[in-house]
Design a protein around this motif. Structure first.
Motif, PDB file in Angstrom:
ATOM      1  N   LEU A 105      -1.005  -0.832  -4.150  1.00 29.02           N
ATOM      2  CA  LEU A 105      -2.328  -0.230  -4.130  1.00 29.02           C
ATOM      3  C   LEU A 105      -2.164   1.197  -3.614  1.00 29.02           C
ATOM      4  CD1 LEU A 105      -4.306  -3.168  -2.455  1.00 29.02           C
ATOM      5  CD2 LEU A 105      -4.161  -2.613  -4.893  1.00 29.02           C
ATOM      6  N   VAL A 106      -3.058   2.093  -4.046  1.00 29.40           N
ATOM      7  CA  VAL A 106      -2.895   3.490  -3.653  1.00 29.40           C
ATOM      8  C   VAL A 106      -4.127   3.968  -2.874  1.00 29.40           C
ATOM      9  CG1 VAL A 106      -2.600   5.862  -4.483  1.00 29.40           C
ATOM     10  CG2 VAL A 106      -1.402   3.990  -5.613  1.00 29.40           C
ATOM     11  N   LEU A 107      -3.844   4.481  -1.674  1.00 28.26           N
ATOM     12  CA  LEU A 107      -4.883   5.096  -0.837  1.00 28.26           C
ATOM     13  C   LEU A 107      -4.629   6.602  -0.808  1.00 28.26           C
ATOM     14  CD1 LEU A 107      -7.068   5.335   1.403  1.00 28.26           C
ATOM     15  CD2 LEU A 107      -5.316   4.654   3.066  1.00 28.26           C
ATOM     16  N   VAL A 108      -5.600   7.369  -1.291  1.00 27.42           N
ATOM     17  CA  VAL A 108      -5.443   8.824  -1.318  1.00 27.42           C
ATOM     18  C   VAL A 108      -6.276   9.439  -0.194  1.00 27.42           C
ATOM     19  CG1 VAL A 108      -5.853  10.917  -2.677  1.00 27.42           C
ATOM     20  CG2 VAL A 108      -4.981   8.861  -3.801  1.00 27.42           C
ATOM     21  N   ARG A 159     -10.150   8.410 -13.802  1.00 24.59           N
ATOM     22  CA  ARG A 159      -9.027   8.864 -14.643  1.00 24.59           C
ATOM     23  C   ARG A 159      -7.695   8.588 -13.928  1.00 24.59           C
ATOM     24  NH1 ARG A 159      -6.518  13.680 -15.234  1.00 24.59           N
ATOM     25  NH2 ARG A 159      -8.005  14.787 -13.949  1.00 24.59           N
ATOM     26  N   TRP A 160      -7.663   8.841 -12.635  1.00 29.52           N
ATOM     27  CA  TRP A 160      -6.420   8.605 -11.885  1.00 29.52           C
ATOM     28  C   TRP A 160      -6.145   7.101 -11.719  1.00 29.52           C
ATOM     29  CZ3 TRP A 160      -7.646  12.491  -7.339  1.00 29.52           C
ATOM     30  CH2 TRP A 160      -7.471  13.804  -7.816  1.00 29.52           C
ATOM     31  N   ASP A 161      -7.209   6.322 -11.770  1.00 33.37           N
ATOM     32  CA  ASP A 161      -7.092   4.877 -11.578  1.00 33.37           C
ATOM     33  C   ASP A 161      -6.476   4.537 -10.212  1.00 33.37           C
ATOM     34  OD1 ASP A 161      -7.385   2.232 -12.171  1.00 33.37           O
ATOM     35  OD2 ASP A 161      -5.466   2.062 -13.205  1.00 33.37           O
ATOM     36  N   ILE A 162      -7.069   5.131  -9.174  1.00 32.56           N
ATOM     37  CA  ILE A 162      -6.576   4.848  -7.821  1.00 32.56           C
ATOM     38  C   ILE A 162      -7.484   3.810  -7.161  1.00 32.56           C
ATOM     39  CG2 ILE A 162      -5.351   7.002  -7.391  1.00 32.56           C
ATOM     40  CD1 ILE A 162      -7.859   8.034  -6.083  1.00 32.56           C
ATOM     41  N   ASP A 163      -6.984   3.207  -6.110  1.00 32.21           N
ATOM     42  CA  ASP A 163      -7.711   2.091  -5.484  1.00 32.21           C
ATOM     43  C   ASP A 163      -8.684   2.559  -4.409  1.00 32.21           C
ATOM     44  OD1 ASP A 163      -6.189  -0.197  -6.791  1.00 32.21           O
ATOM     45  OD2 ASP A 163      -4.621   1.146  -6.074  1.00 32.21           O
ATOM     46  N   PHE A 164      -8.242   3.526  -3.619  1.00 33.21           N
ATOM     47  CA  PHE A 164      -9.089   4.000  -2.513  1.00 33.21           C
ATOM     48  C   PHE A 164      -8.929   5.515  -2.366  1.00 33.21           C
ATOM     49  CE2 PHE A 164      -7.106  -0.114  -1.349  1.00 33.21           C
ATOM     50  CZ  PHE A 164      -8.240  -0.927  -1.351  1.00 33.21           C
ATOM     51  N   LEU A 165     -10.035   6.188  -2.080  1.00 34.11           N
ATOM     52  CA  LEU A 165      -9.964   7.634  -1.835  1.00 34.11           C
ATOM     53  C   LEU A 165     -10.896   7.968  -0.672  1.00 34.11           C
ATOM     54  CD1 LEU A 165      -9.462  10.591  -3.980  1.00 34.11           C
ATOM     55  CD2 LEU A 165     -11.759  10.532  -3.016  1.00 34.11           C
ATOM     56  N   ALA A 166     -10.358   8.714   0.286  1.00 38.24           N
ATOM     57  CA  ALA A 166     -11.114   9.030   1.507  1.00 38.24           C
ATOM     58  C   ALA A 166     -11.292  10.536   1.643  1.00 38.24           C
ATOM     59  CB  ALA A 166     -10.341   8.513   2.721  1.00 38.24           C
ATOM     60  N   PHE A 167     -12.491  10.955   2.047  1.00 37.09           N
ATOM     61  CA  PHE A 167     -12.649  12.371   2.403  1.00 37.09           C
ATOM     62  C   PHE A 167     -13.787  12.563   3.398  1.00 37.09           C
ATOM     63  CE2 PHE A 167     -16.363  13.702  -0.194  1.00 37.09           C
ATOM     64  CZ  PHE A 167     -16.415  12.700  -1.149  1.00 37.09           C
ATOM     65  N   VAL A 209     -16.699   9.808   3.240  1.00 40.57           N
ATOM     66  CA  VAL A 209     -16.825   8.909   2.090  1.00 40.57           C
ATOM     67  C   VAL A 209     -15.540   8.106   1.916  1.00 40.57           C
ATOM     68  CG1 VAL A 209     -16.950   8.894  -0.450  1.00 40.57           C
ATOM     69  CG2 VAL A 209     -18.497  10.365   0.855  1.00 40.57           C
ATOM     70  N   LEU A 210     -15.726   6.840   1.541  1.00 46.17           N
ATOM     71  CA  LEU A 210     -14.593   6.053   1.039  1.00 46.17           C
ATOM     72  C   LEU A 210     -14.976   5.543  -0.343  1.00 46.17           C
ATOM     73  CD1 LEU A 210     -11.870   4.585   1.313  1.00 46.17           C
ATOM     74  CD2 LEU A 210     -13.140   2.629   2.231  1.00 46.17           C
ATOM     75  N   TYR A 211     -14.144   5.872  -1.325  1.00 48.78           N
ATOM     76  CA  TYR A 211     -14.339   5.281  -2.660  1.00 48.78           C
ATOM     77  C   TYR A 211     -13.442   4.047  -2.745  1.00 48.78           C
ATOM     78  CZ  TYR A 211     -13.156   4.193  -7.450  1.00 48.78           C
ATOM     79  OH  TYR A 211     -12.907   3.500  -8.608  1.00 48.78           O
ATOM     80  N   ILE A 212     -14.026   2.943  -3.239  1.00 49.43           N
ATOM     81  CA  ILE A 212     -13.252   1.709  -3.436  1.00 49.43           C
ATOM     82  C   ILE A 212     -13.324   1.342  -4.918  1.00 49.43           C
ATOM     83  CG2 ILE A 212     -13.035  -0.735  -2.829  1.00 49.43           C
ATOM     84  CD1 ILE A 212     -14.533  -0.173  -0.237  1.00 49.43           C
ATOM     85  N   LYS A 213     -12.178   1.176  -5.540  1.00 48.82           N
ATOM     86  CA  LYS A 213     -12.147   0.789  -6.964  1.00 48.82           C
ATOM     87  C   LYS A 213     -12.834  -0.575  -7.154  1.00 48.82           C
ATOM     88  CE  LYS A 213      -8.756  -0.214 -10.518  1.00 48.82           C
ATOM     89  NZ  LYS A 213      -7.331  -0.213 -10.849  1.00 48.82           N
ATOM     90  N   PRO A 214     -13.620  -0.742  -8.235  1.00 50.58           N
ATOM     91  CA  PRO A 214     -14.296  -2.024  -8.431  1.00 50.58           C
ATOM     92  C   PRO A 214     -13.322  -3.200  -8.333  1.00 50.58           C
ATOM     93  CG  PRO A 214     -15.051  -0.428 -10.055  1.00 50.58           C
ATOM     94  CD  PRO A 214     -13.947   0.231  -9.275  1.00 50.58           C
ATOM     95  N   GLY A 215     -13.674  -4.181  -7.541  1.00 47.39           N
ATOM     96  CA  GLY A 215     -12.849  -5.382  -7.385  1.00 47.39           C
ATOM     97  C   GLY A 215     -11.975  -5.346  -6.144  1.00 47.39           C
ATOM     98  N   LEU A 266       0.842  -1.204   0.000  1.00 54.71           N
ATOM     99  CA  LEU A 266       0.000   0.000   0.000  1.00 54.71           C
ATOM    100  C   LEU A 266       0.874   1.250   0.000  1.00 54.71           C
ATOM    101  CD1 LEU A 266      -2.945   1.103   0.286  1.00 54.71           C
ATOM    102  CD2 LEU A 266      -2.547   1.172   2.754  1.00 54.71           C
ATOM    103  N   LEU A 267       0.435   2.206  -0.815  1.00 54.35           N
ATOM    104  CA  LEU A 267       1.079   3.524  -0.842  1.00 54.35           C
ATOM    105  C   LEU A 267       0.025   4.534  -0.394  1.00 54.35           C
ATOM    106  CD1 LEU A 267       3.447   5.366  -1.808  1.00 54.35           C
ATOM    107  CD2 LEU A 267       2.441   5.255  -4.095  1.00 54.35           C
ATOM    108  N   CYS A 268       0.332   5.259   0.706  1.00 51.08           N
ATOM    109  CA  CYS A 268      -0.624   6.258   1.215  1.00 51.08           C
ATOM    110  C   CYS A 268      -0.181   7.651   0.780  1.00 51.08           C
ATOM    111  CB  CYS A 268      -0.689   6.237   2.740  1.00 51.08           C
ATOM    112  SG  CYS A 268      -1.198   4.649   3.408  1.00 51.08           S
ATOM    113  N   VAL A 269      -1.069   8.361   0.135  1.00 49.62           N
ATOM    114  CA  VAL A 269      -0.708   9.699  -0.358  1.00 49.62           C
ATOM    115  C   VAL A 269      -1.672  10.734   0.208  1.00 49.62           C
ATOM    116  CG1 VAL A 269      -0.376  11.156  -2.397  1.00 49.62           C
ATOM    117  CG2 VAL A 269       0.104   8.699  -2.532  1.00 49.62           C
ATOM    118  N   ASN A 270      -1.096  11.683   0.932  1.00 43.36           N
ATOM    119  CA  ASN A 270      -1.867  12.815   1.424  1.00 43.36           C
ATOM    120  C   ASN A 270      -1.948  13.804   0.267  1.00 43.36           C
ATOM    121  OD1 ASN A 270      -1.694  15.704   2.489  1.00 43.36           O
ATOM    122  ND2 ASN A 270      -2.299  14.592   4.307  1.00 43.36           N
ATOM    123  N   LEU A 271      -3.091  13.853  -0.407  1.00 40.77           N
ATOM    124  CA  LEU A 271      -3.171  14.649  -1.642  1.00 40.77           C
ATOM    125  C   LEU A 271      -2.963  16.133  -1.382  1.00 40.77           C
ATOM    126  CD1 LEU A 271      -3.652  14.899  -4.644  1.00 40.77           C
ATOM    127  CD2 LEU A 271      -6.100  14.646  -4.253  1.00 40.77           C
TER     128      LEU A 271
END
Ligand SMILES: Cc1ncc(COP(=O)(O)O)c(C=O)c1O
Length: 380
Positions: A169-172, A187-195, A209-215, A142-147
């Motif tokens: 995998l990328v968690l933003v 477009r970014w094709d990231i795995d997880f995004l939290a806000f 919200v947590l977005y989870i990439k399909p699959g 896992l790669l965690c990125v503070n956007l």
């Protein structure tokens, strides 16, 4: 009061948001997904609509991939605690908020997860070459990125980071990004995004919200289990989204408010909001930048930051400055470490921290001028 603590939570909320929260509380007699009477169906409809709106706002193709949580903290925990197993490796940036760093440190102790922080420069921006080297060396799961940093407003170069992510995998963490800059998970094709719902998207507190990439859902174990109103005959959590990660009665009022916040942004236009808040931050910086006792942190090229300005006054502690701003000038800001000690280590302001001014759509030019004058008086 001049409220310049918008990065903590946006204020005031648009009247449409307040109305939507009240409407949900007043006029929705039922729990979403639980019963089949009209009140419960109306509640389900509010949640369905909100999910669709948010999916479209963040570029998700399928709204079931949008999970409602209590905030960015829960969304980030859902991924970090649900994904990582003993022996897994993680790389995070050196500007992570404690809602990433603390779960990671907990797993370092309890699950022997290996955690490496990629260095950031004095401006709070990640050093890409070092990050690339670390990714090649550690091959993290896992790669965690503070956007966007809540300390400096620095926007990390996500496109560049994604080019070098390897197989991780990328968690933003987009807590400070959504509502300020365009976000497009597909477009970014990231795995997880939290806000969170209560910051840039103008919703009430207690919803996120947590977005989870399909699959990717199959790689996450739920961290909370309970009733979902679906597959009630089974004692196991449903496999399908969003139910798998949404046990318990949802925060209907919060979700209704968040939905109205998204409407407000769409109707006002993200670009207009961005232009206004950026102009406020630029004006503030222009007024204070030449003072010899004021040190400004964060990206020098302001295009690389959202409207957050962190400063220190030589010879005064951040809390002293914030206290005087509050008591003498009625200006509300946040001093200290902003729950992000690593970020302060990166920019050289640990342990005292900084004084953070954060600007929002409802702030006016006159307020920013008064805040700058107040700061200059304190620094004099
Ligand atoms: C960068 C960042 N991540 C995560 C969070 C956690 O958000 P919440 O407290 O709404 O869960 C915050 C809140 O300040 C933040 O600024």
């Amino acid at each position: 009061m001049i409220y310049l603590d918008q990065a903590a939570t946006s204020f005031p909320k648009p009247s449409e948001v307040i109305e939507a929260v009240g409407q949900a509380l007043r006029n929705t007699p039922g729990s979403p997904g639980r019963s089949a009477h009209q009140g419960a169906l109306a509640a389900s409809h509010i949640i369905f609509e909100a999910r669709e709106k948010i999916a479209s706002f963040i570029g998700a193709e399928d709204s079931t991939q949008v999970i409602f949580t209590s905030g960015a903290t829960e969304s980030l925990n859902l991924v970090i605690m649900g994904l990582l197993n003993p022996g897994d490796r993680v790389i995070a940036t050196h500007v992570e908020h404690n809602s990433v760093a603390r779960p990671l440190e907990y797993l370092r102790k309890t699950r022997e997860v290996k955690v490496v922080y990629a260095p950031c420069n004095e401006e709070g921006l990640v050093e890409l070459e070092t990050l690339e080297r670390l990714i090649k060396e550690h091959k993290p799961r896992l790669l965690c990125v503070n956007l966007v940093s809540n300390v400096t407003g620095a926007i990390q170069p996500l496109a560049e980071i994604l080019k070098i992510k390897g197989k991780s995998l990328v968690l933003v963490d987009a807590a400070q990004a959504v509502g300020h800059i365009p976000v497009d998970v597909t477009r970014w094709d990231i795995d997880f995004l939290a806000f969170s719902g209560h910051k840039g998207v103008f919703g009430p507190p207690g919803v996120g919200v947590l977005y989870i990439k399909p699959g990717r859902e199959s790689e996450l174990s739920p961290i909370k289990l309970g009733g979902t109103g679906s597959r009630s005959e089974s004692l196991e959590a449903p496999e399908f989204l969003p139910d798998r990660f949404e046990p318990g009665t949802p925060n209907l009022c919060g979700i209704a408010g968040l939905s109205a916040g998204i409407d407000f942004i769409e109707e006002t236009s993200l670009m207009k909001i961005h232009r206004h808040t950026t102009a406020l931050a630029d004006l503030f910086l222009e007024k204070i930048k030449d003072h010899p006792k004021i040190k400004i942190y964060g990206p020098k090229e302001r295009i690389k930051a959202i409207p957050i300005v962190s400063i220190n006054i030589e010879g005064l502690s951040p809390s002293e400055v914030a206290l005087r701003l509050d008591k003498e000038f009625q200006v509300a800001v946040r001093p200290g470490l902003h729950c992000a000690p690593l970020a302060h280590k990166a920019i050289g302001t640990f342990p005292q921290g900084t004084v953070r001014f954060s600007f929002g759509y409802f702030n006016r030019v006159s307020e920013v001028e008064k805040a700058a004058e107040a700061l200059l008086k304190i620094a004099a």
